[in-house]
Design an enzyme around this catalytic site. Structure first.
Site, PDB file in Angstrom:
ATOM      1  CG  HIS A   1      53.182  37.850  71.956  1.00 48.00           C
ATOM      2  ND1 HIS A   1      52.275  37.222  71.135  1.00 48.00           N
ATOM      3  CD2 HIS A   1      53.582  36.920  72.855  1.00 48.00           C
ATOM      4  CE1 HIS A   1      52.139  35.960  71.545  1.00 48.00           C
ATOM      5  NE2 HIS A   1      52.924  35.760  72.578  1.00 48.00           N
TER       6      HIS A   1
ATOM      7  CE  LYS B   1      49.897  34.062  74.687  1.00 53.58           C
ATOM      8  NZ  LYS B   1      49.944  33.168  73.531  1.00 53.58           N
TER       9      LYS B   1
HETATM   10  P1  13P Z   1      51.425  29.238  74.930  1.00 49.17           P
HETATM   11  O1  13P Z   1      52.329  28.840  76.057  1.00 49.17           O
HETATM   12  O2  13P Z   1      49.976  29.277  75.313  1.00 49.17           O
HETATM   13  O3  13P Z   1      51.705  28.433  73.696  1.00 49.17           O
HETATM   14  O4  13P Z   1      51.789  30.752  74.564  1.00 49.17           O
HETATM   15  C1  13P Z   1      53.110  31.086  74.399  1.00 49.17           C
HETATM   16  C2  13P Z   1      53.198  32.550  74.276  1.00 49.17           C
HETATM   17  O5  13P Z   1      52.751  33.136  73.312  1.00 49.17           O
HETATM   18  C3  13P Z   1      53.818  33.295  75.377  1.00 49.17           C
HETATM   19  O6  13P Z   1      54.021  34.607  75.033  1.00 49.17           O
END
Ligand code: 13P
Length: 251
Positions: A95, A11
């Site tokens: 996403h 992210k």
């Molecule tokens: P988390 O593992 O932080 O919950 O995020 C999952 C995600 O959105 C992966 O793309």
């Protein structure tokens, strides 16, 4: 036999120094990951340095988004050819954060899926329901609608070499993981809906689970027959946790 894939979705996290120590940590332990595929999808700006560090290792890399356009006057956008220039293998498309925060529609996501494939990279197509949709009992309709947008645009065969990530929105970044059975049920549903159109595609497509998957819960999720790996957010930012998850995917 499907090869599991564990992909880190960093992210909007990272720094030059932080990425270096994270990748050093991952590479130090990656030898123990014998059978699963491993990848990291990183912020665009770090792709060149990540590519340089991971080249020649068993860890692949990719992006978290891409433009539908090939080139030109699209300020702030990144084209597939630019990702190919840096040997990205994967691109996350659709996403839930992009769908919700940036208004990406099923149609736009399907277009992105197509340009990624056309460029020779593997799209990771994210699908999943919100808490409200789950409570309304329409989880299957939601994921079917999201996947059907891709099938309508590119045909069911376009999923043969793709990856689907089932990420229930209510489980993302919340610490509330879907139970192994809840996740398995949706994964099995996705495979069965694909099987109605093409059994080979249904059997071959890698379906990852994503949403608060971590070092503690990965093994039981990955033990489910239709869960072929994970798309990992928070836990992919710690080398030790990410490696534990990757090792849990050894089959
Ligand atoms: P988390 O593992 O932080 O919950 O995020 C999952 C995600 O959105 C992966 O793309």
């Amino acid at each position: 036999m499907r090869k599991p894939l564990i992909a880190g979705n960093w992210k909007m996290n990272g720094s030059v120094a932080g990425n270096k120590s994270l990748l050093d940590g991952i590479l130090a332990g990656i030898g123990a990951v014998k059978t699963a595929g491993v990848a990291v999808c990183v912020p665009y700006i770090y792709i060149p340095e990540v590519a340089a560090r991971l080249q020649g290792t068993s860890v692949a890399w990719g992006a978290q988004n891409v433009s539908t356009e090939a080139k030109g006057a699209f300020t702030g956008e990144i084209a597939t050819s630019m990702l190919v220039d840096f040997h990205c293998q994967y691109v996350i498309v659709g996403h839930s954060e992009r769908r919700t925060l940036y208004g990406e529609t099923d149609t736009l996501v399907a277009t992105k899926y197509g340009v990624v494939r056309a460029a020779g990279m593997t799209p990771i197509l994210c699908v999943g329901e919100t808490l409200q949709e789950r409570e309304q009992g329409i989880t299957e309709q939601v994921v079917a609608r999201q996947i059907n947008a891709v099938i309508q645009a590119h045909g069911v065969a376009s999923l043969a070499k793709g990856v689907i990530a089932y990420e229930p929105v209510w489980a993302i970044g919340t610490g509330k993981t879907a139970s192994p059975q809840q996740a398995q049920d949706v994964h099995a549903y996705i495979r069965s809906m694909l099987a109605k159109q093409d059994k080979t595609v249904a059997e071959g497509v890698v379906i990852q689970y994503g949403g608060s998957m971590n070092a503690q819960n990965a093994a039981e999720l990955l033990a489910m027959p239709d869960i072929d790996g994970g798309l990992i957010g928070g836990a992919s930012l710690k080398a030790e946790d990410f490696l534990t998850i990757c090792k849990a995917a050894n089959r």
